[in-house]
Design an enzyme around this catalytic site. Structure first.
Site: not given
Length: 312
Positions: A151, A224
């Site tokens: 992330d 995403h």
């Protein structure tokens, strides 16, 4: 305040990542504004000083004022672009707005220090606010989300973090402040883990093990990364500084998403792209496996702005 001197930012806004975090959401009690302003200043100063005291464990943090509370806190002026959280809903994709008056975000590589400081801060605010929401985050593996993917790979590096996150000359009174958006996402990990790894990678737009981004032509329009890597009208990347961390227990777990930026527009455009898509039905398929439970909008002023009430 001398406009030639750059106000000191709150150090947690642009700090590098940590092992642990605590997020505290408060609402102010009625009629306490005159007492609360110096208390907020004291908390901000306390966090700033602890950055040196606990430097060996990389302590940092910041205090942010809710968009709906700002005019009560400081009626004289308002950050130029501050507005409530942009709630959105389309199909089964929901980004609700749940606003709070104050957000205190503290991080450290030692959880015992965070626990101690969180209690101290709560006592400093005693009788002035209500603690409405508390969450505790942690680093998972090598900076991965609980989905298993790294992330924050796209985060700005080095001095560019300040350029992305901090207001500059475009709004002089609020220079060195930052627009902060917070969303608490709960992941459906049992559903996610039933997917083959290749399907997961297509949904994210990166390889899982090695964190290698797909080539542009191979990236699904519903991935995403495709949905959040946006460019403005001049072709420049619309960047945000992410300070997100996983949170939770076996019962409920997910991501505390934290965005800091010199403008709220970049975050809003990313969220719009995730929820509504590109106008051709291509929305973010990751939203089928995670649900936003909250959405809050804040402004984190410079330390010097907050300290104008420190001796009030």
């Amino acid at each position: 305040m001398d406009n030639q001197v750059m106000p000191r930012e709150q150090l947690g806004i642009c700090a590098e990542g940590n092992l642990h975090s605590i997020y505290l959401m408060f609402n102010a009690n009625d009629g306490v504004e005159d007492q609360l302003r110096p208390s907020i200043a004291s908390v901000a100063q306390y966090i700033y000083e602890l950055t040196d005291q606990y430097a060996d464990s990389a302590f940092n943090g910041f205090v942010a004022i809710g968009a709906n509370f700002w005019d009560t806190y400081y009626p004289e002026a308002r950050p130029a672009l501050l507005k409530p959280f942009p709630s959105m809903n389309e199909g089964n994709r929901d980004a609700p707005a749940i606003e709070y008056d104050l957000f205190v975000h503290i991080r450290c590589d030692r959880f015992d220090i965070l626990h101690l400081v969180a209690n101290e801060i709560s006592q400093m605010f005693e009788d002035l606010v209500e603690l409405v929401e508390e969450e505790r985050g942690f680093r998972f593996m090598d900076n991965r989300d609980l989905t298993g993917f790294v992330d924050g790979t796209e985060n700005p590096k080095g001095r560019h973090r300040q350029q992305v996150a901090l207001v500059a000359d475009e709004d002089p009174e609020f220079k060195s402040g930052s627009y902060v958006h917070v969303q608490k996402y709960a992941h459906n990990l049992s559903k996610w883990h039933r997917l083959p790894v290749k399907k997961q990678e297509d949904i994210i737009g990166r390889t899982k093990q090695d964190d290698i981004e797909y080539d542009s032509e191979d990236k699904p329009l519903t991935s995403h990364i495709k949905r959040v890597n946006l460019k403005d009208a001049n072709g420049a990347s619309m960047e945000i500084l992410r300070q997100s961390m996983p949170y939770g227990s076996v019962k409920e777990q997910g991501l505390m998403f934290i965005s800091s930026c010199k403008t709220p527009d970049n975050f809003e455009q990313m969220l719009r792209s995730m929820i509504y898509g590109d106008g051709h039905g291509n929305h973010d398929h990751l939203m089928q496996f995670t649900k936003a439970l909250t959405g809050s909008s804040f402004f984190a002023p410079s330390l010097d702005f907050l300290l104008q009430w420190d001796e009030a």
